[in-house]
Enzyme design. Structure first.
Site, PDB file in Angstrom:
ATOM      1  N   SER A  13       0.808  -1.224   0.000  1.00  0.00           N
ATOM      2  CA  SER A  13       0.000   0.000   0.000  1.00  0.00           C
ATOM      3  C   SER A  13       0.836   1.266   0.000  1.00  0.00           C
ATOM      4  CB  SER A  13      -0.937   0.013   1.213  1.00  0.00           C
ATOM      5  OG  SER A  13      -0.198  -0.116   2.417  1.00  0.00           O
ATOM      6  N   ASP A 183      -0.309   6.617  10.405  1.00  0.00           N
ATOM      7  CA  ASP A 183      -0.689   5.592  11.380  1.00  0.00           C
ATOM      8  C   ASP A 183       0.488   4.743  11.849  1.00  0.00           C
ATOM      9  OD1 ASP A 183      -0.125   4.241   9.069  1.00  0.00           O
ATOM     10  OD2 ASP A 183      -2.081   3.290   8.855  1.00  0.00           O
ATOM     11  N   HIS A 186       1.680   3.988   7.031  1.00  0.00           N
ATOM     12  CA  HIS A 186       1.381   4.642   5.752  1.00  0.00           C
ATOM     13  C   HIS A 186       1.876   6.081   5.758  1.00  0.00           C
ATOM     14  CE1 HIS A 186      -1.545   1.309   6.016  1.00  0.00           C
ATOM     15  NE2 HIS A 186      -1.187   1.154   4.757  1.00  0.00           N
TER      16      HIS A 186
END
Length: 206
Positions: A13, A183, A186
């Protein structure tokens, strides 16, 4: 390293970073920063940049889609960023079968061998970044053998090593540092800038 032809980024991601919603398929993360810098720096050079990041991926997921998302494009250069989820899943999903360092390195080496044998592409290996903005977090302690494995593979396969883990750890030591993630994993814009800057320095000086 000379960058021309097709430069393919693959990872999780952190690499994906909004590519599905972007008309260019580049996203809004570190790949976008690199894309825009290179487009500005060398406008006369044709460079087709592809982002093949998929959220949640571990090295096992890369192996499952290697042919479809990498080899079929016959890229000139491939940049790989993987390893964060291989550790993170051990922390947030302990019921899942863990990908431990030995398996991680073995699978990674097989993918790199396929890439060399079938495409002859130049390879760029990015160290996994961080798990929480704390040098002594459990995630960062568990991450160390994966980072060392990436370093070993870079040497074995004559790849450019991008020391992203080192760059983040160095930045964490500044007392007046800014937050780099949303977080702990990310990237926000500062984290993406640090990743891109570290990548550009390592790749363009080779």
């Amino acid at each position: 390293m000379k960058l021309k032809g097709t430069l393919l980024f693959i990872g999780d991601s952190i690499t994906e970073s909004g590519r599905w919603e972007d008309a260019e398929g580049i996203g809004n993360g570190y790949v976008r920063v690199i894309h825009d810098y290179l487009a500005h720096r060398d406008p006369e050079i044709f460079l087709n940049i592809l982002n093949k990041g998929v959220g949640g991926d571990r090295i096992t997921d890369l192996a499952a889609r290697w042919e479809k998302d990498v080899l079929q494009y016959n890229p000139t250069v491939v940049s790989i960023s993987i390893g964060i989820n291989d550790v993170w899943r051990q922390l947030d999903s302990p019921e899942k079968k863990a990908v431990l360092p030995d398996e991680f390195i073995h699978l990674y080496a097989d993918l790199l061998k396929q890439l060399k044998d079938k495409t002859g592409a130049s390879i760029i290996l990015m160290e996994p970044t961080i798990l929480q903005e704390d040098l002594y977090s459990e995630g960062n302690r568990k991450l160390k053998p994966y980072v060392e494995g990436v370093k070993m593979l870079a040497e074995k396969f004559d790849a450019v090593l991008v020391p992203t883990h080192e760059a983040f750890c160095n930045y964490l030591q500044y007392e007046n540092r800014k937050i780099m993630t949303t977080d702990g994993v990310h990237m926000n814009s500062i984290g993406n800038m640090l990743m891109a800057k570290t990548w550009l320095k390592a790749v363009l000086t080779e």
